[in-house]
Design an enzyme around this catalytic site. Structure first.
Site, short mmCIF file in Angstrom:
data_model
loop_
_atom_site.label_atom_id
_atom_site.label_comp_id
_atom_site.label_asym_id
_atom_site.label_seq_id
_atom_site.Cartn_x
_atom_site.Cartn_y
_atom_site.Cartn_z
N GLU A 16 0.84 -1.20 0.00
CA GLU A 16 0.00 0.00 0.00
C GLU A 16 0.88 1.25 0.00
O GLU A 16 2.08 1.17 0.27
CB GLU A 16 -0.92 -0.01 1.22
CG GLU A 16 -1.88 -1.20 1.25
CD GLU A 16 -2.76 -1.23 2.50
OE1 GLU A 16 -2.64 -0.29 3.33
OE2 GLU A 16 -3.55 -2.17 2.64
N THR A 29 1.68 -6.75 -9.40
CA THR A 29 2.19 -7.38 -10.61
C THR A 29 1.05 -8.06 -11.38
O THR A 29 0.27 -8.81 -10.79
CB THR A 29 3.27 -8.42 -10.26
OG1 THR A 29 4.33 -7.78 -9.55
CG2 THR A 29 3.83 -9.08 -11.51
N GLU A 45 8.22 -9.48 -2.74
CA GLU A 45 8.03 -10.64 -1.86
C GLU A 45 8.93 -10.56 -0.63
O GLU A 45 9.25 -11.58 -0.02
CB GLU A 45 8.28 -11.96 -2.61
CG GLU A 45 7.38 -12.18 -3.80
CD GLU A 45 5.91 -12.24 -3.45
OE1 GLU A 45 5.49 -13.19 -2.77
OE2 GLU A 45 5.18 -11.33 -3.85
N GLY A 46 9.31 -9.36 -0.24
CA GLY A 46 10.14 -9.16 0.95
C GLY A 46 11.57 -8.82 0.59
O GLY A 46 12.24 -9.57 -0.12
N THR A 47 12.05 -7.66 1.05
CA THR A 47 13.40 -7.21 0.72
C THR A 47 14.46 -8.08 1.38
O THR A 47 14.17 -8.90 2.25
CB THR A 47 13.61 -5.76 1.19
OG1 THR A 47 13.48 -5.73 2.62
CG2 THR A 47 12.61 -4.81 0.56
#
Length: 407
Positions: A141, A172, A384-386
Site C-alpha cells: 500500500e 504485478t 516478496e520481501g526485501t
C-alpha cells in the site's frame, strides 16, 4: 534431511518444455517488450494454452492447483518416500522461463503470484472454484512496503459478504489478471491476526485500476495501482479460515510467502544463469580460459570472478530446490523459503551488475540483453520481501524469536 541433487526424470518434461518456451518465444521478443512498456505480449496467449493443456495432464505445475502439488497427506506415502510435486515443478518452470525473460514470465496468463497464494491457503472447495483463474496478488500500500502487518485496507462483514475498501500499489499483472488476491484487515483492533486474503474479480464493481507504473526493469510486466471502493465480495472468497486467532497471528496469509518466495528465488536463479552463460561466451571469445583445476589467484581476473559468481549461483539454485522440496513434502519451510529468496536476490543483482562491468561497452549497450538483465534483477531482491526482511525472518527462525521479540 537427505536430498538427492539429481532432478527426478519425471521433471525433465517440465524443464524441457519451459526451456523451449524461453528460447523460442521469450528471448526473440524480449527487447521488443522491454521497449514497448505496458503493451500486452500477445505471443503469451499461445503459451498459456500450452500450459493449460499440460496442467490438465498434470505435467506443468501451472495454475493455482499446480502449486498445491500432490494432494496426498505425507502419512499416506510409503515409508521413506518423498514427493516432487507442484512446488518443485513451479520453481523449475520459473527458473527456465525467467532465463528467457523474467518480465514476460510474470505476464504468463494463469501463472500469477496470486495463484501461488491461492494454492497456499485455499480450502479444497476454494481450490475447485479458483484453481483455474489468473490471479495477481495485492499486498503493498502507499503507506508501507515490506511490513505486511501494516495493511490498512479493510474488509467489513455485511451479511453473507465482505465490503473491501483501500488502495494497493505495485500489483504485478494487476491490469491483466482476471482476479486479484487482496490482503485486508477484518478487524483493525485485532492487529495482524485479523489480516486475511480475499479473491476479488478484477472486473468487479468497486475495483478501479488507477494507473500503471513506469519502472526500471521487468517492463513487459504491467504493475498496477488499484483502488477498492465499497467492493462487495461473497464471504466464501476469503481464503482459509475467517476466524481471528490472536494467538496464531497472521500465519495463514503469511504462509503464502512460503510458496512464493522460492518462486521468486527461481526467477533470480534463471536470470543469473542467463547472465553467466552470456559472460562465459564473451570471455571465451576474448581468449579468457576458465580453468576449474587451477586456483583462482593463478587465473585471469575475469575468470576468477566468473568462478566466484558461479559458486554463488549454485548455492542459490540449491537453496531454491530445497525450499520447494520441503513445501511439497509438507515440511515447514519458512526459514528455507527466506534463505532461498535472500541468497538468490543478492546473487542476481551482484552477478548481472558485474557481468555488465566485465563485458565492457557490450555490457552497457543494447546490443546484448546484459544491461536489461541488470535492470530486471533489482526487483527480484525487493518484491516478496526485501533482503533486510528475509534476513530478519531467518534470524527469528534460527534464534527462536517471535516478531515482537526481534524487530
Amino acid at each position: 534431511m537427505a536430498i538427492n541433487l539429481e532432478l527426478p526424470k519425471k521433471l525433465n518434461v517440465t524443464v524441457d518444455q519451459a526451456h523451449q518456451a524461453a528460447a523460442q518465444i521469450f528471448r526473440p521478443i524480449s527487447r521488443k517488450y522491454d521497449l514497448a512498456e505496458h503493451a500486452y505480449p500477445v505471443e503469451l496467449d499461445t503459451l498459456a494454452s500450452l500450459y493449460d493443456g499440460l496442467n490438465e495432464a498434470g505435467a506443468a505445475g501451472a495454475g493455482a492447483d499446480g502449486g498445491r502439488g500432490q494432494k496426498q497427506e505425507k502419512k499416506e506415502l510409503p515409508a521413506g518416500a518423498v514427493v516432487n510435486g507442484g512446488n518443485m515443478q513451479s520453481v523449475l518452470n520459473t527458473m527456465e522461463t525467467s532465463w528467457g525473460d523474467v518480465g514476460l514470465m510474470l505476464s504468463i496468463p494463469y501463472q500469477g503470484l496470486g495463484n501461488a497464494a491461492i494454492a497456499a491457503v485455499a480450502s479444497e472447495e476454494q481450490l475447485e472454484k479458483f484453481g483455474k483463474v489468473w490471479a495477481a496478488m495485492a499486498i503493498t500500500e502507499p503507506s508501507f512496503g515490506s511490513d505486511s502487518a501494516a495493511v490498512s485496507t479493510t474488509a467489513t462483514r455485511d451479511g453473507d459478504d465482505y465490503i473491501i475498501n483501500g488502495e494497493k500499489i505495485y500489483v504485478t499483472a494487476g491490469s491483466r489478471a482476471d482476479h486479484i488476491v487482496v490482503w485486508a484487515s477484518v478487524d483493525k483492533s485485532a492487529g495482524r491476526a485479523a489480516i486475511k486474503s480475499f479473491v476479488v474479480p478484477r472486473e468487479h464493481p468497486g475495483v478501479t485500476i488507477e494507473r500503471l507504473e513506469h519502472k526500471l526493469g521487468i517492463k513487459a510486466s504491467d504493475t498496477a495501482a488499484i483502488r477498492f471502493e465499497n467492493c462487495r465480495v461473497p464471504a466464501e472468497n476469503l481464503l482459509g479460515s475467517p476466524e481471528v486467532d490472536t494467538k496464531k497471528g497472521f500465519g495463514g496469509v503469511m504462509q503464502t510467502f512460503d510458496n512464493t518466495r522460492p518462486m521468486v528465488a527461481g526467477m533470480a536463479v534463471g536470470v543469473t544463469r542467463a547472465a553467466l552463460e552470456e559472460l562465459r561466451r564473451l570471455l571465451e571469445d576474448a581468449g579468457v580460459e576458465i580453468d576449474y583445476d587451477r586456483p583462482a589467484n593463478n587465473q585471469h581476473a575475469a575468470a576468477a570472478e566468473f568462478i566466484r559468481m558461479e559458486s554463488d549461483f549454485e548455492a542459490a539454485y540449491l537453496h531454491s530446490l530445497r525450499a520447494a522440496w520441503m513445501a511439497d513434502n509438507k515440511e515447514p519451510n519458512s526459514k528455507e523459503a527466506s534463505m532461498s529468496k535472500a541468497k538468490a536476490g543478492r546473487t542476481v543483482t551482484d552477478v548481472t551488475t558485474k557481468t555488465v562491468e566485465l563485458a565492457g561497452t557490450l555490457g552497457y549497450s543494447e546490443h546484448l540483453l546484459l544491461e536489461k538483465w541488470a535492470r530486471d534483477s533489482k526487483i527480484l531482491d525487493i518484491f516478496e520481501g526485501t533482503q533486510q526482511i528475509q534476513n530478519l525472518i531467518i534470524a527469528r527462525r534460527v534464534l527462536g524469536k517471535s516478531s515482537a521479540e526481534l524487530k
